[in-house]
Design an enzyme around this catalytic site. Structure first.
Site, PDB file in Angstrom:
ATOM      1  N   LEU A 138      -1.250  46.347  47.364  1.00 31.63           N
ATOM      2  CA  LEU A 138       0.039  46.918  46.973  1.00 31.63           C
ATOM      3  C   LEU A 138       0.916  45.871  46.326  1.00 31.63           C
ATOM      4  O   LEU A 138       1.583  46.136  45.329  1.00 31.63           O
ATOM      5  CB  LEU A 138       0.729  47.505  48.190  1.00 31.63           C
ATOM      6  CG  LEU A 138       0.142  48.840  48.609  1.00 31.63           C
ATOM      7  CD1 LEU A 138       0.707  49.272  49.946  1.00 31.63           C
ATOM      8  CD2 LEU A 138       0.413  49.894  47.553  1.00 31.63           C
ATOM      9  N   SER A 160      -3.414  55.910  63.471  1.00 30.61           N
ATOM     10  CA  SER A 160      -2.024  55.782  63.036  1.00 30.61           C
ATOM     11  C   SER A 160      -1.053  55.991  64.177  1.00 30.61           C
ATOM     12  O   SER A 160      -1.194  56.881  65.004  1.00 30.61           O
ATOM     13  CB  SER A 160      -1.706  56.796  61.949  1.00 30.61           C
ATOM     14  OG  SER A 160      -0.309  56.816  61.741  1.00 30.61           O
ATOM     15  N   ARG A 192       5.907  48.688  68.507  1.00 32.91           N
ATOM     16  CA  ARG A 192       4.513  48.304  68.755  1.00 32.91           C
ATOM     17  C   ARG A 192       4.332  47.236  69.810  1.00 32.91           C
ATOM     18  O   ARG A 192       3.411  47.308  70.626  1.00 32.91           O
ATOM     19  CB  ARG A 192       3.908  47.789  67.456  1.00 32.91           C
ATOM     20  CG  ARG A 192       3.811  48.889  66.462  1.00 32.91           C
ATOM     21  CD  ARG A 192       3.331  48.423  65.132  1.00 32.91           C
ATOM     22  NE  ARG A 192       3.288  49.598  64.274  1.00 32.91           N
ATOM     23  CZ  ARG A 192       2.885  49.589  63.027  1.00 32.91           C
ATOM     24  NH1 ARG A 192       2.503  48.462  62.473  1.00 32.91           N
ATOM     25  NH2 ARG A 192       2.856  50.699  62.339  1.00 32.91           N
ATOM     26  N   HIS A 203      -3.606  43.494  64.187  1.00 35.18           N
ATOM     27  CA  HIS A 203      -3.411  44.418  63.078  1.00 35.18           C
ATOM     28  C   HIS A 203      -2.820  43.769  61.836  1.00 35.18           C
ATOM     29  O   HIS A 203      -3.255  44.022  60.719  1.00 35.18           O
ATOM     30  CB  HIS A 203      -2.499  45.536  63.565  1.00 35.18           C
ATOM     31  CG  HIS A 203      -2.177  46.551  62.524  1.00 35.18           C
ATOM     32  ND1 HIS A 203      -3.159  47.243  61.853  1.00 35.18           N
ATOM     33  CD2 HIS A 203      -1.005  46.999  62.033  1.00 35.18           C
ATOM     34  CE1 HIS A 203      -2.590  48.070  60.991  1.00 35.18           C
ATOM     35  NE2 HIS A 203      -1.289  47.932  61.072  1.00 35.18           N
ATOM     36  N   ARG A 233       6.564  43.435  63.381  1.00 35.82           N
ATOM     37  CA  ARG A 233       6.805  44.313  62.245  1.00 35.82           C
ATOM     38  C   ARG A 233       6.908  45.749  62.710  1.00 35.82           C
ATOM     39  O   ARG A 233       6.020  46.249  63.387  1.00 35.82           O
ATOM     40  CB  ARG A 233       5.677  44.194  61.227  1.00 35.82           C
ATOM     41  CG  ARG A 233       5.853  45.104  60.037  1.00 35.82           C
ATOM     42  CD  ARG A 233       4.791  44.879  58.994  1.00 35.82           C
ATOM     43  NE  ARG A 233       3.485  45.399  59.351  1.00 35.82           N
ATOM     44  CZ  ARG A 233       3.162  46.685  59.291  1.00 35.82           C
ATOM     45  NH1 ARG A 233       4.021  47.591  58.924  1.00 35.82           N
ATOM     46  NH2 ARG A 233       1.944  47.085  59.626  1.00 35.82           N
TER      47      ARG A 233
HETATM   48  C1  LIG Z   1      -5.572  50.343  59.149  1.00 31.61           C
HETATM   49  C2  LIG Z   1      -4.242  49.898  58.648  1.00 31.61           C
HETATM   50  C3  LIG Z   1      -3.180  50.772  58.616  1.00 31.61           C
HETATM   51  C4  LIG Z   1      -1.940  50.366  58.144  1.00 31.61           C
HETATM   52  N1  LIG Z   1      -0.944  51.281  58.105  1.00 31.61           N
HETATM   53  C5  LIG Z   1       0.248  50.914  57.580  1.00 31.61           C
HETATM   54  C6  LIG Z   1       1.287  51.875  57.465  1.00 31.61           C
HETATM   55  O1  LIG Z   1       1.129  53.029  57.799  1.00 31.61           O
HETATM   56  N2  LIG Z   1       2.472  51.472  56.952  1.00 31.61           N
HETATM   57  C7  LIG Z   1       2.682  50.188  56.545  1.00 31.61           C
HETATM   58  O2  LIG Z   1       3.774  49.896  56.074  1.00 31.61           O
HETATM   59  N3  LIG Z   1       1.693  49.263  56.634  1.00 31.61           N
HETATM   60  C8  LIG Z   1       0.486  49.588  57.142  1.00 31.61           C
HETATM   61  N4  LIG Z   1      -0.513  48.659  57.239  1.00 31.61           N
HETATM   62  C9  LIG Z   1      -0.283  47.290  56.744  1.00 31.61           C
HETATM   63  C10 LIG Z   1      -0.413  47.222  55.231  1.00 31.61           C
HETATM   64  O3  LIG Z   1      -1.436  48.070  54.804  1.00 31.61           O
HETATM   65  C11 LIG Z   1      -0.747  45.828  54.723  1.00 31.61           C
HETATM   66  O4  LIG Z   1       0.044  44.887  55.337  1.00 31.61           O
HETATM   67  C12 LIG Z   1      -0.512  45.736  53.228  1.00 31.61           C
HETATM   68  O5  LIG Z   1      -1.170  46.775  52.580  1.00 31.61           O
HETATM   69  C13 LIG Z   1      -0.918  44.397  52.667  1.00 31.61           C
HETATM   70  O6  LIG Z   1      -0.853  44.454  51.261  1.00 31.61           O
HETATM   71  P1  LIG Z   1      -1.071  43.190  50.359  1.00 31.61           P
HETATM   72  O7  LIG Z   1      -0.949  43.664  48.953  1.00 31.61           O
HETATM   73  O8  LIG Z   1      -0.168  42.110  50.790  1.00 31.61           O
HETATM   74  O9  LIG Z   1      -2.522  42.678  50.650  1.00 31.61           O
HETATM   75  P2  LIG Z   1      -4.030  43.381  50.599  1.00 31.61           P
HETATM   76  O10 LIG Z   1      -3.886  44.813  50.355  1.00 31.61           O
HETATM   77  O11 LIG Z   1      -4.686  42.872  51.776  1.00 31.61           O
HETATM   78  O12 LIG Z   1      -4.601  42.775  49.297  1.00 31.61           O
HETATM   79  C14 LIG Z   1      -5.154  41.492  49.247  1.00 31.61           C
HETATM   80  C15 LIG Z   1      -5.775  41.302  47.900  1.00 31.61           C
HETATM   81  O13 LIG Z   1      -6.052  39.924  47.700  1.00 31.61           O
HETATM   82  C16 LIG Z   1      -7.372  39.753  47.265  1.00 31.61           C
HETATM   83  N5  LIG Z   1      -7.781  38.439  47.718  1.00 31.61           N
HETATM   84  C17 LIG Z   1      -7.605  37.874  48.942  1.00 31.61           C
HETATM   85  N6  LIG Z   1      -8.060  36.621  48.939  1.00 31.61           N
HETATM   86  C18 LIG Z   1      -8.521  36.384  47.705  1.00 31.61           C
HETATM   87  C19 LIG Z   1      -9.111  35.253  47.091  1.00 31.61           C
HETATM   88  N7  LIG Z   1      -9.293  34.107  47.734  1.00 31.61           N
HETATM   89  N8  LIG Z   1      -9.501  35.364  45.804  1.00 31.61           N
HETATM   90  C20 LIG Z   1      -9.316  36.529  45.106  1.00 31.61           C
HETATM   91  N9  LIG Z   1      -8.750  37.609  45.651  1.00 31.61           N
HETATM   92  C21 LIG Z   1      -8.364  37.533  46.929  1.00 31.61           C
HETATM   93  C22 LIG Z   1      -8.135  40.916  47.794  1.00 31.61           C
HETATM   94  O14 LIG Z   1      -9.271  41.147  47.002  1.00 31.61           O
HETATM   95  C23 LIG Z   1      -7.085  42.027  47.667  1.00 31.61           C
HETATM   96  O15 LIG Z   1      -7.106  42.533  46.368  1.00 31.61           O
HETATM   97  C24 LIG Z   1      -1.758  49.046  57.709  1.00 31.61           C
HETATM   98  C25 LIG Z   1      -2.818  48.161  57.749  1.00 31.61           C
HETATM   99  C26 LIG Z   1      -4.050  48.571  58.224  1.00 31.61           C
HETATM  100  C27 LIG Z   1      -5.154  47.611  58.300  1.00 31.61           C
END
Ligand SMILES: Cc1cc2nc3c(=O)[nH]c(=O)nc-3n(C[C@H](O)[C@H](O)[C@H](O)COP(=O)(O)OP(=O)(O)OC[C@H]3O[C@@H](n4cnc5c(N)ncnc54)[C@H](O)[C@@H]3O)c2cc1C
Ligand code: FES
EC number: 1.3.5.1
Lengths: 650, 250
Positions: free
Chosen positions: A58, A299, A345, A416, A450
């Site tokens: 995201l 959830s 939580r 989580h 969080r």
């Molecule tokens: C099961 C579950 C349910 C959740 N439900 C909710 C919810 O209902 N509401 C809410 O607000 N949050 C929720 N969360 C938390 C939330 O989804 C995450 O915190 C958030 O989506 C993280 O987004 P991000 O873009 O920071 O990272 P991520 O989506 O983890 O993206 C990381 C990216 O970095 C890339 N990457 C990592 N390391 C490297 C590297 N060394 N080289 C190249 N690429 C790399 C990966 O390929 C990926 O594209 C939930 C999490 C989980 C696990």
């Protein structure tokens, strides 16, 4: 241990962090002020400016789409085969926004207030206010992209409530909110790829940062298909690489989530803030056996209708429906009457642990509590319950083989989300100039705990709205010459040497076996409940296991091919170093805070006792070299608007 | 459980590849299919052999990364279930299980069970989006969406892009994947302005990428782990015809 102890043998204390760069003035005005003061880059010049983004979740996806659209030349990397598969896809419950569509008294200020309080006063007011404010725009943006949020019959957006709040401000798309939001960002990103503004590198892993004159100027990556090590240089680098919960081995994170991108930056001088802040989520499917590779979240929206209970009697092994009402303990409703099953939580997790520790846990091993929908089904009818939670119920049944319509679900807390991450200022810039960090990879907005539905909000706020406004300023103010060849070749050399080292050990233990063992140590001693003694023990165990890793690990195959063992080995090697820092951070923070219950710090009722006088700061750690004690820099937290109080949900 | 696995091994795109047999004798019925492969890989590593490469990430049935043709069926025998959500209790003790990669011209094998599905991204690049630059969006409530449309759009949007539809199709067509996206966006008021261009350029890209034509065998929807209904293909065809009749063919 005193908060400023510098001679304890685990760390040194360095200069405090003087300024996080938030503008002064009324909190409502700070972001506007900052945007106004920022220098702009001439649109015609943007095309010549290159930005590297690591990650397509995201945070990264929304940032790439927005920066591409703004005219920058973006190079974007992820380790999955497509940006659409980033871990964000798994988020189930929803995303908060202070729209007040329910007319239930919600406001930007209330969301701000609750987020600061929910984070147990360990986040920054300025950042959180900005987040709450932007939340409204996020919903507008996502709706415009065609994200199919749940709607009411009148065609307007529906909302639900989520753990830790009493207003209904969570927007959702059934149990797949993360998926739908991510697809929105992904599609916007793909549009920029088609327009030639974003160059996409899936199945590429960043393994090091290219540094020149103390600035971040590029990355070294490994193409995961053919193993080629390559470099890319840029004017600025953005890490959107997600969280590090997988240090525990078992967590709700996707299997590939890791800390490597952040850790490599940390070793070049980016401070790592609050590493021990790990969110333990109360509603996960309990562990079923040794084969288990990950834990699945149910959830937390389920707690809107499901009631949590355990038998009153320890060791009661009767089937749930053989236990009469008056022999059940609906312990959340009993202890926290005003929030009941909707407590935040950290509270729900610890309460579950406590009843299990008393021997009242249910299911195999006694590590589980019931989440019961019998009342909801009786009240709303099975159809309504199915419409609301059907896909979650199905998921539960697939994994456990039990039907939650007939028998209560069993749940238990699991790792989580990580609130810690690279330290960033108000501009989301790390302590390395030119290195920006967004989404779960940074530390700034959630404090020690969080609240639900706020990570999605933060990832999208950072990517769509904050970073695209602040990165301009950096690029406009710095004239960046082409990167010298030596800086590039040094970085590449570091990566090659490390790969060769991992491949040449040729020991007798698999990467996974080390990872499992490390995870076990972390969960046992640096999990939901921590003691000084346990943490000290972990500090003996981790370095020993790490040493064993570097002499006994077996990485099969070659570097110049698709080699999943090698990928894992590199990640686990970084987890070892991070784990040690997490434990040091947990050890130095001799207070209970958020989800981190320090057994030595509790009140008469056994509730967590925070210690603002000694620990009201962000702990930002500096890497001091291999084997050297890390250096602690403190960023004092000032609360001008939300006065710290002991949280109570009773 | 005791199992005999016959697994497709192929060291690289140029290698011919073939089935190799492995025996496992202590598989927990509670393990997922991928956890069972983890166990196999641990065993292979211990005996100095190269583990089997396969794709996976979320292990929650949502990222679309896992694949595998199990006993001839994409994602295995259970309806509406991804491989990572398939559990060993669905198999019998002593069973022989064939494990192969997705087979489709547009999905070349990279190694063992890993295939290249980037053609899916390129189809989305061709128009699978709504043009909504950041920061220009109107207030969310200014465009109500009738609930039935929102619900149907959501159902189509549930596609996880795993490619099982392609692997199941005798023609290697990606019509279900495309239909899902075209339906999702085409049902929303926000998706109308680009509706006709979208369908034409996505379908053209589909053909250029080497996916086959759809002959309505319906195998795709049977294999789909998210139960995307076949009528999205009807909508795809309808929109395409309408668009091209209106002269949108490029
Ligand atoms: C099961 C579950 C349910 C959740 N439900 C909710 C919810 O209902 N509401 C809410 O607000 N949050 C929720 N969360 C938390 C939330 O989804 C995450 O915190 C958030 O989506 C993280 O987004 P991000 O873009 O920071 O990272 P991520 O989506 O983890 O993206 C990381 C990216 O970095 C890339 N990457 C990592 N390391 C490297 C590297 N060394 N080289 C190249 N690429 C790399 C990966 O390929 C990926 O594209 C939930 C999490 C989980 C696990
Ligand atoms: S691993 Fe994500 S869907 Fe199976």
């Amino acid at each position: 241990m005193a908060a400023d102890d510098t001679t304890n043998g685990f760390y040194r204390t360095g200069e405090p962090i003087a300024d996080a760069k938030a503008p002064a003035g009324a909190i409502e005005e700070r972001w506007t002020t900052r945007k106004f003061e920022a220098k702009q880059v001439n649109p015609a010049n943007k095309r010549k400016k290159k930005i590297i983004i690591i990650g397509t979740g995201l945070a990264g996806g929304s940032a790439g789409a927005t920066l591409g659209e703004a005219g920058y030349h973006v190079q974007q990397f992820c380790f999955q085969d497509s940006p659409r598969r980033a871990h964000s896809i798994a988020a189930q419950g929803g995303i908060n926004a202070a729209k007040n569509y329910r007319n239930d008294g919600d406001s930007v200020y209330r969301l701000f207030y609750e987020t600061v309080k929910g984070g147990d006063f360990r986040s920054r007011e300025s950042n959180v206010y900005r987040l709450a404010d932007i939340s409204r725009q996020i919903i507008d943006q996502c709706v415009a992209q065609g994200v199919p949020f749940a709607r009411e019959y009148g065609g307007l957006l529906d909302n639900r409530s989520f753990g830790g709040t009493q207003v209904s401000r969570t927007f959702y798309a059934r149990g797949q909110t993360g998926q739908q939001l991510l697809l929105g960002a992904y599609q916007a990103l793909m549009r920029q790829v088609d327009a030639g503004n974003v160059e996409l590198f899936p199945r590429h892993e960043m393994l090091d940062l290219i540094m020149e004159d103390g600035r971040a100027r590029g990355v070294v990556v490994r193409n995961l298909i053919d193993g080629e090590v390559k470099h890319y240089t840029a004017d600025a680098v953005v890490l959107a690489s997600g969280g590090y919960g997988n240090v525990y081995f078992l967590s709700t994170n996707a299997m590939g989530s890791n800390v490597t991108a952040s850790w490599r930056a940390h070793r070049h001088g980016a401070l790592f803030a609050n590493p021990c802040y790990t969110q333990i989520h109360p509603t996960c499917i309990p562990v079923s056996g040794d084969h288990q590779s990950k834990l699945t979240l149910m959830s937390e929206s389920l707690r809107n209708d499901g009631r949590v209970w355990v038998p009153k009697k320890a060791g009661d092994t009767r089937r749930p429906y053989d236990i009469p009402e008056d022999e059940r303990d609906y312990y959340l409703e009993r202890i926290y009457p005003s929030f009941g099953n909707l407590v935040p939580r950290d509270i729900a997790s610890r309460a579950a642990k406590n009843v299990c520790d008393e021997g009242r846990g249910v299911g195999p091993g006694g590590l589980g509590v019931y989440l019961d929908f019998a009342d909801a089904i009786a009240r709303l009818g099975r159809d309504k319950v199915e419409a609301k939670y059907g896909n979650l119920f199905e998921m539960y049944e697939r994994i456990t083989g039990e039907n939650p319509y007939d028998t209560p679900m069993r749940i238990y807390p699991a790792v989580h989300y990580t609130m810690g991450g690279l330290w960033v200022d108000y501009d989301l810039e790390s302590t390395i100039p030119g290195l920006f960090v967004i989404g779960e990879a940074n530390f700034s907005d959630h404090g020690a705990n969080r609240l639900g539905a706020s990570a999605l909000m933060q990832g999208l706020a950072d990517g769509y709205f904050v970073l695209p406004n602040t990165i301009n300023d950096y690029i406009a103010r710095n004239s960046l010459p082409p990167v010298a060849e030596t800086a590039v070749s040094e970085a590449e050399e570091r990566v090659r040497t490390r790969i060769e080292r991992l491949l040449s050990i040729d020991g007798d233990r698999s990467v996974d076996s080390f990872h499992r063992e490390l995870g076990h140590i972390m969960w046992e001693y640096c999990g939901m409940e921590r003691t000084e003694e346990g943490l000290r023990k972990a500090l003996d165990l981790i370095p020993a296991l790490r040493e064993e890793f570097w002499t006994r690990v077996k990485v099969t195959g070659k570097g110049e091919e698709l080699n999943q063992q090698l990928e894992k080995a590199g990640r686990v090697a970084d987890f070892f170093e991070l784990a040690e820092l997490m434990v040091i951070d947990a050890l130095h923070r001799a207070e209970s805070c958020g989800g981190h219950f320090r057994a030595e710090s509790q009140d008469e009722d056994g509730e967590a006792k925070r210690d603002d006088d000694n620990f009201g700061y962000v702990a930002a750690w500096e890497w001091a070299g291999e084997g050297a004690q890390p250096v602690l820099h403190k960023e004092a937290l000032n609360f001008e608007y939300v006065k710290p109080t002991q949280r109570s949900y009773k | 459980m005791k199992l005999t696995l016959r697994v497709w091994r192929q060291s690289g795109p140029q290698d011919k590849g073939g089935m190799v047999e492995y025996k496992l004798d202590d598989v927990s019925p509670d393990a997922s299919f991928l956890e069972m492969l983890d166990v196999l890989n641990e065993k292979l590593i211990a005996s100095g052999e190269e583990p089997v490469a396969f794709d996976h990430d979320c292990r929650e049935g949502i990222c679309g990364m896992c694949s595998l043709v199990i006993n001839g069926t994409p994602h295995g025998p259970e309806r509406a279930t991804t491989t990572c959500q398939l559990h060993m209790r669905k198999f019998k003790d002593g069973e022989v299980i064939d494990v192969e990669p997705w087979r489709a011209k547009a999905f070349p094998v990279v190694k063992d069970l890993v295939v290249d599905r980037s053609a899916f991204d390129r189809m989305i690049q061709a128009g699978g989006y709504i043009t909504a630059p950041t920061g220009t969006a109107p207030e969310a409530h200014s465009t109500p969406v009738p609930k039935p449309d929102a619900d149907r759009a959501f159902e189509a949007a549930e596609c996880i892009g795993c490619g099982a539809c392609v692997a199941a199709c005798p023609n290697g067509s990606a019509a279900l994947f495309l239909g899902a996206k075209v339906t999702h966006l085409g049902l929303m008021p926000q998706g109308q302005p680009e509706r006709w261009d979208r369908v034409v350029s996505m379908l053209d890209t589909h053909d250029e990428e080497g996916f086959g034509g759809c002959t309505n065998t319906g195998e795709c929807t049977v294999a789909c782990p998210k139960g995307i209904p076949l009528d999205v293909i009807g909508r795809l065809n309808h929109d395409y015809l309408k668009a091209t009749a209106g002269g949108k063919k490029r």
